[in-house]
Design an enzyme around this catalytic site. Structure first.
Site, mmCIF file in Angstrom:
data_model
loop_
_atom_site.group_PDB
_atom_site.id
_atom_site.type_symbol
_atom_site.label_atom_id
_atom_site.label_comp_id
_atom_site.label_asym_id
_atom_site.label_seq_id
_atom_site.Cartn_x
_atom_site.Cartn_y
_atom_site.Cartn_z
ATOM 1 N N TYR A 188 49.749 43.838 51.270
ATOM 2 C CA TYR A 188 48.684 44.338 50.386
ATOM 3 C C TYR A 188 48.971 45.795 49.994
ATOM 4 C CZ TYR A 188 43.995 45.478 48.721
ATOM 5 O OH TYR A 188 42.929 45.886 47.952
ATOM 6 N N SER A 215 44.042 50.850 45.386
ATOM 7 C CA SER A 215 43.347 50.908 46.674
ATOM 8 C C SER A 215 43.837 52.155 47.400
ATOM 9 C CB SER A 215 43.696 49.668 47.508
ATOM 10 O OG SER A 215 43.333 49.856 48.869
HETATM 11 N N1 LIG Z 1 36.680 45.449 48.533
HETATM 12 C C1 LIG Z 1 37.446 46.458 48.905
HETATM 13 O O1 LIG Z 1 37.274 47.044 49.978
HETATM 14 C C2 LIG Z 1 38.557 46.935 48.009
HETATM 15 C C3 LIG Z 1 39.158 48.164 48.309
HETATM 16 C C4 LIG Z 1 40.181 48.613 47.506
HETATM 17 C C5 LIG Z 1 40.590 47.865 46.419
HETATM 18 N N2 LIG Z 1 39.984 46.661 46.150
HETATM 19 C C6 LIG Z 1 40.474 45.913 45.016
HETATM 20 O O2 LIG Z 1 39.390 45.658 44.149
HETATM 21 C C7 LIG Z 1 39.693 44.543 43.320
HETATM 22 C C8 LIG Z 1 38.489 43.617 43.246
HETATM 23 O O3 LIG Z 1 38.278 43.058 44.527
HETATM 24 P P1 LIG Z 1 36.833 42.911 45.174
HETATM 25 O O4 LIG Z 1 36.789 43.767 46.352
HETATM 26 O O5 LIG Z 1 35.787 43.028 44.142
HETATM 27 O O6 LIG Z 1 36.930 41.414 45.730
HETATM 28 P P2 LIG Z 1 36.305 40.037 45.224
HETATM 29 O O7 LIG Z 1 34.828 40.129 45.169
HETATM 30 O O8 LIG Z 1 36.935 39.008 46.098
HETATM 31 O O9 LIG Z 1 36.841 39.923 43.744
HETATM 32 C C9 LIG Z 1 38.126 39.466 43.420
HETATM 33 C C10 LIG Z 1 38.082 38.970 41.996
HETATM 34 O O10 LIG Z 1 39.405 38.563 41.646
HETATM 35 C C11 LIG Z 1 39.316 37.243 41.104
HETATM 36 N N3 LIG Z 1 40.525 36.482 41.411
HETATM 37 C C12 LIG Z 1 41.016 36.166 42.640
HETATM 38 N N4 LIG Z 1 42.099 35.378 42.503
HETATM 39 C C13 LIG Z 1 42.272 35.188 41.159
HETATM 40 C C14 LIG Z 1 43.218 34.468 40.399
HETATM 41 N N5 LIG Z 1 44.211 33.761 40.983
HETATM 42 N N6 LIG Z 1 43.117 34.488 39.053
HETATM 43 C C15 LIG Z 1 42.119 35.190 38.452
HETATM 44 N N7 LIG Z 1 41.195 35.900 39.120
HETATM 45 C C16 LIG Z 1 41.284 35.895 40.467
HETATM 46 C C17 LIG Z 1 38.120 36.608 41.787
HETATM 47 O O11 LIG Z 1 37.586 35.573 40.963
HETATM 48 P P3 LIG Z 1 37.807 34.001 41.150
HETATM 49 O O12 LIG Z 1 37.874 33.739 42.630
HETATM 50 O O13 LIG Z 1 36.630 33.417 40.471
HETATM 51 O O14 LIG Z 1 39.095 33.695 40.445
HETATM 52 C C18 LIG Z 1 37.159 37.788 41.827
HETATM 53 O O15 LIG Z 1 36.460 37.886 40.619
HETATM 54 C C19 LIG Z 1 40.962 43.921 43.925
HETATM 55 O O16 LIG Z 1 42.079 44.310 43.153
HETATM 56 C C20 LIG Z 1 41.021 44.537 45.307
HETATM 57 O O17 LIG Z 1 42.344 44.587 45.796
HETATM 58 C C21 LIG Z 1 38.982 46.198 46.920
#
Ligand SMILES: NC(=O)c1ccc[n+]([C@@H]2O[C@H](COP(=O)([O-])OP(=O)(O)OC[C@H]3O[C@@H](n4cnc5c(N)ncnc54)[C@H](OP(=O)(O)O)[C@@H]3O)[C@@H](O)[C@H]2O)c1
Length: 265
Positions: free
Chosen positions: A154, A141
Site C-alpha cells: 500500500y 496517503s
Molecule cells: N481511510 C483512510 O484512512 C485513508 C487514508 C489515506 C488515504 N486513503 C485513500 O482514500 C481513498 C478513498 O478510500 P476510502 O478511505 O474512502 O475507502 P472506501 O470507503 O473503501 O472507498 C473506496 C472507494 O473506491 C472504490 N473502489 C474500490 N475498488 C474499486 C474498483 N476496482 N473500481 C472502481 N472503484 C473501486 C469503492 O467503490 P466500489 O466498492 O463501489 O467499487 C469506494 O467508492 C483511497 O485511495 C485510499 O487509499 C484512505
C-alpha cells in the site's frame, strides 16, 4: 443562457472520502460524474445530490482494475469538454505482509492505486492543456512517505501517487493546469474493514472524519497547495522534509563515490 456548470469526475464515489467529495463539489455547483463498482450506491447518492443542489449527476458503473472499466472512463475524460476536475480517489489495500497478500489482491491494489490514476490523468491532460485550465486531485496517503510491516505494498503504491503528482506538477508548471496531492492519515471509512484491519483496532483519537478530511483537503486546494496533509498541524515539518529531499537529490549529482565507500587499501 446561463453558463453550464463545470463537471467533476470522482472515482470511488460510492463511499467514504469519494462520497464526501461528491457532496462538497455538488455544494460548489459542479455537475458530477460518479464512478465505482456499486452502482446502486452511486445512483442513490446521485439522486440525493441532484435533488439537494439542482446539479446534473451521471453515474458510471466501472471496475477500474479491469480494462473495460478503465477504457469507459478514459473515453468520457477524452470526450466531455466540460470536465474541469478529476478526483483520482478510488483505492484499496490489504494490510498484511507482502507474502501473506494474495497475488490477486496484489494485482488489484497495483491496478487500482497505480495504473488507474496514471491512465486517467493521461486521458484528461491533453484536453486540460488545450484549454490551459483544469485540475487533478490525487488522493495519496501519509503512507506515501512511511511504510509499516503491514503496509509495504500500500505504501509503495501511495508513494507512486505522490511522485506521479510531484512529477506532473513540474511538467505543468507555467500552465493553467494544476495537480494537488492529498495525503490523508487514518480516516473513518470502509477502507479498514476491507483491508483486514478493522477501524475499531485504531486509536479513535488518531482517526479523522471524512467531513473534516475533505473540508481540509479542499481548503488546501483553494489555497493552491501542491501537497496537502490534512492532519499535520505543524506545516513546517513538510517544508523541512521537502527541503531535505531537494538537498539530498542535489547531493547525488557529483559523479564520484562518497569517501565512505572507498575500498580499504
Ligand atoms: N481511510 C483512510 O484512512 C485513508 C487514508 C489515506 C488515504 N486513503 C485513500 O482514500 C481513498 C478513498 O478510500 P476510502 O478511505 O474512502 O475507502 P472506501 O470507503 O473503501 O472507498 C473506496 C472507494 O473506491 C472504490 N473502489 C474500490 N475498488 C474499486 C474498483 N476496482 N473500481 C472502481 N472503484 C473501486 C469503492 O467503490 P466500489 O466498492 O463501489 O467499487 C469506494 O467508492 C483511497 O485511495 C485510499 O487509499 C484512505
Amino acid at each position: 443562457m446561463p453558463a453550464a456548470n463545470p463537471v467533476a469526475v470522482i472515482t470511488g464515489a460510492s463511499s467514504g472520502i469519494g462520497a464526501e467529495y461528491a457532496d462538497r463539489l455538488a455544494e460548489r455547483n459542479y455537475d458530477l460524474v460518479l464512478v465505482a463498482r456499486r452502482a446502486d450506491r452511486l445512483r442513490k447518492l446521485a439522486a440525493t445530490l441532484a435533488a439537494k443542489h439542482g446539479i446534473e449527476v451521471r453515474v458510471i458503473e466501472a471496475d477500474l482494475t479491469a480494462e473495460a472499466g478503465l477504457t469507459q472512463v478514459e473515453q468520457l475524460l477524452r470526450s466531455d469538454e466540460r470536465i474541469s476536475l478529476l478526483v483520482n480517489n478510488a483505492g484499496n489495500g490489504k494490510l498484511s505482509s507482502t507474502t501473506d497478500i494474495s497475488d490477486a489482491d496484489t494485482a488489484s491494489t497495483i491496478a487500482l492505486n497505480v495504473v488507474a490514476p496514471t491512465r486517467l490523468a493521461r486521458a484528461i491532460l491533453p484536453a486540460f492543456l488545450k484549454r490551459d485550465a483544469g485540475a487533478i486531485i490525487n488522493i495519496a496517503s501519509v503512507m506515501a512517505f512511511h511504510a509499516l510491516p503491514i503496509t509495504t505494498l500500500y505504501s509503495a503504491t501511495k508513494s507512486f501517487v505522490l511522485m506521479l503528482s510531484r512529477g506532473l506538477q513540474g511538467e505543468l508548471a507555467g500552465t493553467g493546469v494544476r495537480v494537488q496531492a492529498v495525503l490523508p492519515a487514518a480516516t473513518a471509512t470502509d477502507f479498514y474493514d476491507d483491508s483486514g484491519v478493522p477501524l475499531s483496532a485504531l486509536d479513535p483519537a488518531s482517526v479523522m472524519t471524512t467531513k473534516n478530511m475533505v473540508d481540509a483537503a479542499l481548503a488546501g486546494f483553494d489555497a493552491g497547495e501542491a501537497v496537502t496533509l490534512p492532519s499535520v498541524h505543524d506545516a513546517a515539518l513538510w517544508t523541512a522534509y521537502d527541503v531535505a529531499r531537494h538537498a539530498l537529490f542535489g547531493a547525488t549529482q557529483v559523479g564520484t563515490p562518497a569517501p565512505r565507500y572507498a575500498r580499504a587499501m
